[in-house]
Motif scaffolding. Structure first.
Motif, PDB file in Angstrom:
ATOM      1  N   LYS A   1       0.844  -1.209   0.000  1.00 57.08           N
ATOM      2  CA  LYS A   1       0.000   0.000   0.000  1.00 57.08           C
ATOM      3  C   LYS A   1       0.872   1.249   0.000  1.00 57.08           C
ATOM      4  CE  LYS A   1      -3.740  -2.276   2.315  1.00 57.08           C
ATOM      5  NZ  LYS A   1      -4.064  -2.725   3.666  1.00 57.08           N
ATOM      6  N   LEU A   2       1.934   1.188   0.791  1.00 58.92           N
ATOM      7  CA  LEU A   2       2.820   2.350   0.887  1.00 58.92           C
ATOM      8  C   LEU A   2       3.545   2.597  -0.446  1.00 58.92           C
ATOM      9  CD1 LEU A   2       5.042   3.008   3.932  1.00 58.92           C
ATOM     10  CD2 LEU A   2       5.925   3.461   1.675  1.00 58.92           C
ATOM     11  N   ALA A   3       4.033   1.507  -1.043  1.00 59.90           N
ATOM     12  CA  ALA A   3       4.832   1.645  -2.271  1.00 59.90           C
ATOM     13  C   ALA A   3       3.985   2.096  -3.455  1.00 59.90           C
ATOM     14  CB  ALA A   3       5.506   0.308  -2.597  1.00 59.90           C
ATOM     15  N   GLN A   4       2.730   1.680  -3.474  1.00 61.58           N
ATOM     16  CA  GLN A   4       1.910   1.863  -4.676  1.00 61.58           C
ATOM     17  C   GLN A   4       1.800   3.322  -5.127  1.00 61.58           C
ATOM     18  OE1 GLN A   4      -1.970  -0.023  -4.679  1.00 61.58           O
ATOM     19  NE2 GLN A   4      -1.664  -0.341  -6.880  1.00 61.58           N
ATOM     20  N   SER A   5       1.603   4.223  -4.158  1.00 57.10           N
ATOM     21  CA  SER A   5       1.399   5.623  -4.545  1.00 57.10           C
ATOM     22  C   SER A   5       2.652   6.176  -5.223  1.00 57.10           C
ATOM     23  CB  SER A   5       1.044   6.458  -3.318  1.00 57.10           C
ATOM     24  OG  SER A   5       2.023   6.269  -2.336  1.00 57.10           O
ATOM     25  N   TYR A   6       3.821   5.794  -4.732  1.00 60.76           N
ATOM     26  CA  TYR A   6       5.070   6.260  -5.357  1.00 60.76           C
ATOM     27  C   TYR A   6       5.222   5.658  -6.748  1.00 60.76           C
ATOM     28  CZ  TYR A   6       6.395   7.768  -0.662  1.00 60.76           C
ATOM     29  OH  TYR A   6       6.419   8.379   0.565  1.00 60.76           O
ATOM     30  N   MET A   7       4.948   4.374  -6.843  1.00 57.15           N
ATOM     31  CA  MET A   7       5.146   3.682  -8.122  1.00 57.15           C
ATOM     32  C   MET A   7       4.198   4.214  -9.197  1.00 57.15           C
ATOM     33  SD  MET A   7       5.771  -0.135  -6.627  1.00 57.15           S
ATOM     34  CE  MET A   7       6.179  -1.011  -8.119  1.00 57.15           C
ATOM     35  N   ASN A   8       2.953   4.470  -8.785  1.00 60.46           N
ATOM     36  CA  ASN A   8       1.975   4.987  -9.757  1.00 60.46           C
ATOM     37  C   ASN A   8       2.420   6.314 -10.345  1.00 60.46           C
ATOM     38  OD1 ASN A   8       0.307   2.862  -9.409  1.00 60.46           O
ATOM     39  ND2 ASN A   8      -1.130   3.891  -8.020  1.00 60.46           N
ATOM     40  N   GLU A   9       3.162   7.077  -9.549  1.00 60.76           N
ATOM     41  CA  GLU A   9       3.604   8.400 -10.021  1.00 60.76           C
ATOM     42  C   GLU A   9       4.986   8.362 -10.653  1.00 60.76           C
ATOM     43  OE1 GLU A   9       3.142  11.539  -7.128  1.00 60.76           O
ATOM     44  OE2 GLU A   9       1.333  10.568  -6.353  1.00 60.76           O
ATOM     45  N   GLY A  10       5.605   7.182 -10.669  1.00 63.95           N
ATOM     46  CA  GLY A  10       6.943   7.073 -11.260  1.00 63.95           C
ATOM     47  C   GLY A  10       8.046   7.576 -10.345  1.00 63.95           C
ATOM     48  N   LYS A  11       7.717   7.726  -9.046  1.00 64.13           N
ATOM     49  CA  LYS A  11       8.717   8.212  -8.082  1.00 64.13           C
ATOM     50  C   LYS A  11       9.377   7.044  -7.372  1.00 64.13           C
ATOM     51  CE  LYS A  11       6.144  12.399  -6.926  1.00 64.13           C
ATOM     52  NZ  LYS A  11       5.205  12.927  -5.935  1.00 64.13           N
ATOM     53  N   LEU A  12      10.517   7.301  -6.750  1.00 58.97           N
ATOM     54  CA  LEU A  12      11.172   6.251  -5.972  1.00 58.97           C
ATOM     55  C   LEU A  12      10.467   6.071  -4.632  1.00 58.97           C
ATOM     56  CD1 LEU A  12      15.005   6.941  -6.441  1.00 58.97           C
ATOM     57  CD2 LEU A  12      13.504   5.425  -7.757  1.00 58.97           C
ATOM     58  N   VAL A  13      10.347   4.839  -4.223  1.00 58.91           N
ATOM     59  CA  VAL A  13       9.874   4.534  -2.870  1.00 58.91           C
ATOM     60  C   VAL A  13      10.998   4.987  -1.920  1.00 58.91           C
ATOM     61  CG1 VAL A  13       9.143   2.656  -1.345  1.00 58.91           C
ATOM     62  CG2 VAL A  13       8.569   2.566  -3.794  1.00 58.91           C
ATOM     63  N   PRO A  14      10.665   5.572  -0.754  1.00 56.32           N
ATOM     64  CA  PRO A  14      11.731   6.105   0.119  1.00 56.32           C
ATOM     65  C   PRO A  14      12.797   5.055   0.464  1.00 56.32           C
ATOM     66  CG  PRO A  14       9.587   6.826   0.894  1.00 56.32           C
ATOM     67  CD  PRO A  14       9.328   5.842  -0.226  1.00 56.32           C
ATOM     68  N   ASP A  15      14.029   5.545   0.602  1.00 50.58           N
ATOM     69  CA  ASP A  15      15.177   4.664   0.857  1.00 50.58           C
ATOM     70  C   ASP A  15      14.959   3.745   2.064  1.00 50.58           C
ATOM     71  OD1 ASP A  15      16.793   5.390  -1.253  1.00 50.58           O
ATOM     72  OD2 ASP A  15      17.819   6.979  -0.150  1.00 50.58           O
ATOM     73  N   GLU A  16      14.501   4.337   3.178  1.00 51.52           N
ATOM     74  CA  GLU A  16      14.367   3.536   4.419  1.00 51.52           C
ATOM     75  C   GLU A  16      13.542   2.275   4.173  1.00 51.52           C
ATOM     76  OE1 GLU A  16      13.575   7.411   6.906  1.00 51.52           O
ATOM     77  OE2 GLU A  16      12.471   5.653   7.697  1.00 51.52           O
ATOM     78  N   VAL A  17      12.416   2.490   3.488  1.00 48.97           N
ATOM     79  CA  VAL A  17      11.474   1.399   3.222  1.00 48.97           C
ATOM     80  C   VAL A  17      12.108   0.362   2.293  1.00 48.97           C
ATOM     81  CG1 VAL A  17       9.226   0.879   2.171  1.00 48.97           C
ATOM     82  CG2 VAL A  17       9.561   3.037   3.405  1.00 48.97           C
ATOM     83  N   THR A  18      12.743   0.863   1.243  1.00 47.41           N
ATOM     84  CA  THR A  18      13.316  -0.032   0.228  1.00 47.41           C
ATOM     85  C   THR A  18      14.484  -0.830   0.806  1.00 47.41           C
ATOM     86  OG1 THR A  18      12.695   1.623  -1.404  1.00 47.41           O
ATOM     87  CG2 THR A  18      14.217  -0.076  -2.133  1.00 47.41           C
ATOM     88  N   ILE A  19      15.325  -0.167   1.581  1.00 52.15           N
ATOM     89  CA  ILE A  19      16.501  -0.838   2.157  1.00 52.15           C
ATOM     90  C   ILE A  19      16.061  -1.914   3.155  1.00 52.15           C
ATOM     91  CG2 ILE A  19      18.521  -0.486   3.655  1.00 52.15           C
ATOM     92  CD1 ILE A  19      18.787   2.328   2.218  1.00 52.15           C
TER      93      ILE A  19
END
Ligand code: AMP
Length: 191
Positions: free
Chosen positions: A48-66
């Motif tokens: 749910k958190l990642a989806q909004s970033y991905m839909n806009e073509g933005k990077l998911v925040p580093d903390e979450v991704t790492i």
């Protein structure tokens, strides 16, 4: 261990080529984009958190991704090596990856970049949209945003690996087999 970062802009062929390298070198393929998409499908909080970033073509925040990548790495034992696809996308992620691998007594062998001109990327992504089911491939504005984000935020990661002598660039234009052959040539020169 053979640990490869497969680098390049969206549409460069990282996912396709990873599949071929996995078969040739028996590596574990870790694609952060695939892991996010799996979480979205499963309806997890992370998805749910990642989806909004991905839909806009933005990077998911580093903390979450790492954190997510760390959890995936810890689940694997006895790997002959990894192929990282779509990670690291920022310098902070590159530093985190080095630290994680150090804890596992290993390191990145090389970053190999697939070099593809922007016009070709746009054509490939528009074509992929017909079958990928990815909404971020279907909208030209989102494609452009992903390319812009790549140039602004991800391209500096190339310098990070150049400074440690681990960067190798190859021509990503041609048939899938041509590009696989070029990748294998480079990988076979790595000690
Ligand atoms: P990809 O499948 O690699 O094209 O990634 C699709 C989308 O997932 C990207 O546009 C980002 O929104 C997100 N994503 C994938 N990998 C990362 C990463 N390493 N850091 C931040 N966001 C990422």
């Amino acid at each position: 261990m053979l640990n490869i970062v497969l680098f390049g802009p969206p549409g460069a062929g990282k996912g396709t080529q990873s599949q071929h390298l996995v078969d040739t070198y028996n590596l574990i393929h870790l694609s952060t984009g695939d892991i996010f998409r799996r979480n979205i499908k499963e309806g997890t909080e992370l998805g749910k958190l990642a989806q909004s970033y991905m839909n806009e073509g933005k990077l998911v925040p580093d903390e979450v991704t790492i954190q997510m990548l760390k959890a995936e790495l810890l689940e694997v034992d006895d790997a002959p090596g990894f192929i990282f696809d779509g990670f690291p996308r920022t310098e902070a992620q590159a530093v985190a990856l080095d630290n994680l691998l150090k804890e596992m007594n290993t390191s990145i062998t090389a970053m190999i970049a697939l070099e593809v001109p922007e016009e070709e990327l746009k054509m490939r992504l528009a074509e992929r949209a017909k079958t990928s089911g990815r909404s971020d491939d279907a909208d030209p504005a989102v494609i452009q945003k992903r390319i812009d984000v790549y140039n602004a935020e991800t391209l500096p990661v190339k310098g990070y690996y150049e400074r440690s002598g681990k960067y190798k660039g190859i021509n990503g234009v041609g048939t899938i087999e041509d590009v696989t052959r070029r990748l294998i040539e480079v990988i076979n020169t790595l000690s």
